[in-house]
Scaffold this active site. Structure first.
Site, PDB file in Angstrom:
ATOM      1  N   GLY A  78       0.827  -1.209   0.000  1.00 56.76           N
ATOM      2  CA  GLY A  78       0.000   0.000   0.000  1.00 56.76           C
ATOM      3  C   GLY A  78       0.858   1.255   0.000  1.00 56.76           C
ATOM      4  CG  ASP A 126      15.404  -4.448  -4.396  1.00 51.13           C
ATOM      5  OD1 ASP A 126      14.639  -5.401  -4.610  1.00 51.13           O
ATOM      6  OD2 ASP A 126      15.447  -3.817  -3.319  1.00 51.13           O
ATOM      7  CB  ALA A 154       8.943  -3.911 -10.164  1.00 48.54           C
ATOM      8  N   GLY A 155       5.990  -4.115  -9.095  1.00 48.75           N
ATOM      9  CA  GLY A 155       4.551  -4.297  -9.338  1.00 48.75           C
ATOM     10  C   GLY A 155       3.738  -3.161  -8.709  1.00 48.75           C
TER      11      GLY A 155
END
Ligand code: RIB
Length: 316
Positions: free
Chosen positions: A43, A248, A252-253
């Site tokens: 979040g 790293d 990313a999502g």
């Protein structure tokens, strides 16, 4: 009536990140290369990513009555995220994630929910006005399902566009899927949600269609270095990723989902917003830590322009 900006409903974690050459195996002891304490949680990552991209963002979440909770609230404020809907829970610790990042950039994560487990229906009732006043609601599954469902209901009934990241993957019932305008599983999550193979784009499209049949408005299958596959009831298309040197891949999502919402909110078509999201997600992997390398709007636009130019030159 839906309003403007982006609300994020979800988790806030403190990431305790260790860099290792290769993932530690059961029974093995290995030297780590570095240790860092970062702000993270799916979040919080989505909120910070959206704010860096210039959106008007408010975060609805819970932290513990501890130093990490205070630290996170300060970080959100510094990033320009409205933190007035943050609840501080007595007798709870702020969520924590233990993260190993290996040289390839891949990660392994163990999450202790802590105060995130207290983001329930009561918070959705308390903040229903806030939820209904945004244009977009970003959600993930690191907080209790009853709260996720209640928040999605409050938002959708006001015409807010709901973008659901089914991570970490848990069964999604049809009542929740019907409230989601976009569901954005990665390959592992898509496979787990449908029980279907997802290795090729054709297989993944069939699996996405299964989620559409269960009620999702549209499905975006995030495929990392392979880009993203978009599927709705009218058709499907693939949007390639941007080549980056990943340090790293944590968050990313999360960055992808935030950028998708920011792009759509800024008036982009779905295809343009997915390209924007691919570029933002790629850039976010170029530094250690979930939020360290999340880009601003101009960096994403520069990457897209540079990539177009590179392709043009290659074809000369
Ligand atoms: O998506 C990445 C996040 O997952 C990390 O920041 C960690 O906190 C876990 O929630």
């Amino acid at each position: 009536m839906a309003g403007h900006g982006i609300s994020v409903w979800g988790s806030l974690n403190i990431d305790l990140t260790v860099r290792v050459q290769a993932f530690v195996r059961p029974g093995q002891t290995v030297p780590g290369q570095s240790f860092h304490t970062f702000t993270g949680g799916k979040g919080g990552n989505q909120a910070v990513a959206a704010a860096r991209l210039g959106a008007d963002v408010r975060m609805i979440a819970c932290v513990g009555d501890d130093l990490y909770g205070e630290m996170y609230r300060d970080v959100l404020r510094r990033e320009g995220v409205d933190a007035s809907c943050l609840s501080i829970k007595r007798d709870a610790s702020t969520g924590t994630a233990l993260i190993e990042v290996e040289d390839s950039g891949e990660n392994r994560i163990v999450v202790v929910a802590g105060a995130n487990a207290r983001l329930t229906t009561a918070a959705a009732v308390r903040y229903s006005e806030v939820l209904s006043q945004s244009a977009y609601l970003l959600m993930q599954l690191e907080t209790p399902m009853d709260g996720v469902l209640a928040a999605a209901e409050a938002a959708r009934s006001a015409g807010v566009t709901v973008i659901m990241d089914p991570a970490p993957v848990r069964p999604l019932d049809e009542a929740l899927l019907r409230l989601c305008d976009y569901v954005t599983p990665n390959e592992t999550e898509l496979q787990a949600l449908t029980g279907m193979p997802v290795g090729t784009l054709e297989q993944a499209e069939r699996a996405c269609r299964e989620l559409l049949a269960r009620g999702a408005g549209a499905v975006v299958n995030k495929r990392g270095a392979e880009g993203a596959l978009y599927v709705d009831r009218d058709g499907a298309f693939h949007v390639p990723a941007f080549a980056v040197k990943a340090v790293d891949t944590t968050a990313a999502g999360d960055t992808f989902n935030a950028a998708l919402a920011v792009g759509l909110d800024g008036g982009m078509s779905v295809r343009e917003a997915l390209r924007f999201a691919n570029a933002a997600a790629g850039l976010s992997t170029t530094g250690l830590g979930a939020q360290t390398a999340m880009p601003d709007w101009n960096s994403v636009e520069d990457t897209i322009r540079y990539n177009k130019l590179r392709k043009f030159i290659q074809h000369l």
